[in-house]
Scaffold this active site. Structure first.
Site, short mmCIF file in Angstrom:
data_model
loop_
_atom_site.label_atom_id
_atom_site.label_comp_id
_atom_site.label_asym_id
_atom_site.label_seq_id
_atom_site.Cartn_x
_atom_site.Cartn_y
_atom_site.Cartn_z
N ASP A 93 0.85 -1.19 0.00
CA ASP A 93 0.00 0.00 0.00
C ASP A 93 0.89 1.24 0.00
OD1 ASP A 93 -2.79 0.19 0.04
OD2 ASP A 93 -2.79 1.03 2.05
N HIS B 191 8.96 -9.39 6.43
CA HIS B 191 8.76 -7.98 6.07
C HIS B 191 9.71 -7.10 6.88
CE1 HIS B 191 6.67 -4.12 5.53
NE2 HIS B 191 6.12 -4.68 4.47
N PHE C 81 7.96 1.49 -0.59
CA PHE C 81 8.93 1.70 0.49
C PHE C 81 9.66 3.04 0.40
CE2 PHE C 81 8.72 -3.00 0.27
CZ PHE C 81 8.26 -3.24 1.57
N TYR D 24 2.26 4.86 1.25
CA TYR D 24 2.23 5.59 2.51
C TYR D 24 1.05 6.57 2.48
CZ TYR D 24 7.06 3.93 3.17
OH TYR D 24 8.18 3.16 3.31
#
Length: 227
Positions: free
Chosen positions: A70, A192, A83, A72
């Protein structure tokens, strides 16, 4: 009434690969959903960045794929690369951990900026499964069609390219493994980089040096990870 074709502003090679997706009924519904969302809420990333992962990394130039979930959802962060954050934005905790692993793995010097645009420009497709989000509401645009679209992009890479390195971090990304033909591609999995899980298998995974070793074996230019 017949729907008008959608002509997206996206890099030309990807436009050709994904053209059928843009014309599919689900994508028309997704476009309507996004237009309605923008009438009532702030949506991230800004429109010009929604397809940044594709625009920065043409289909035939992709060497490595990193899959996020998703964008930010706070002001000024998202710019269409998973990221990654825009210049001047504090590093989210997952990105801090990515940089820590890079430092341990390849001697990476922690940069001033959290933008991963230089990776994208070298052939690293930094692809979120969902390409937009409502401001301050994580996951708010999931299950409205983006996942169908990005799964199609992954499947197209798997079918039409060979020798790609897929970095799948966390259970969500690892589930995308079923889209990838592992007789043609390389898949590296790890926990993760989130603070909740990084110590359970992301730290020490050495995915960055392993990726470059694979690229060298394939006669490809390795990624310059240093930003």
């Amino acid at each position: 009434m017949e729907q008008q074709p959608i002509t997206p502003r996206i890099e030309e090679s990807w436009k050709k690969v994904l053209w059928d997706q843009f014309q599919a009924p689900y994508f028309h519904a997704l476009k309507s959903f996004l237009m309605e969302e923008k009438r009532h809420y702030k949506v991230f990333p800004p429109g010009r960045f929604i397809f940044n992962a594709f625009d920065s990394c043409p289909f035939d130039k992709v060497k490595v794929v990193i899959i996020g979930q998703d964008p930010y959802h706070e002001e000024g962060q998202a710019h269409g690369l998973c990221f990654s954050v825009q210049d001047g934005v504090p590093f989210p905790r997952s990105l801090v951990n990515i940089f820590k692993e890079l430092s341990d793995d390849v001697g990476f010097q922690i940069p001033q900026s959290g933008s991963l645009q230089k990776w994208a420009n070298q052939g690293v497709l930094l692809l979120n499964a969902t390409l937009t989000v409502r401001a301050h509401q994580a996951g708010s645009h999931q299950n409205h069609g983006w996942e169908i679209f990005t799964d199609s992009a992954i499947r197209s890479l798997s079918e039409q390219r060979s020798g790609l390195v897929f970095l799948l971090w966390g259970n969500f990304a690892i589930r995308k493994r079923e889209l990838i033909d592992e007789t043609k591609h390389y898949v590296l999995t790890a926990a993760h980089p989130s603070p909740l899980s990084a110590s359970r298998g992301f730290f020490g995974c050495r995915h960055f040096s392993k990726t470059n070793e694979i690229l060298r074996q394939l006669g490809k230019e390795p990624i310059q990870w240093q930003l």
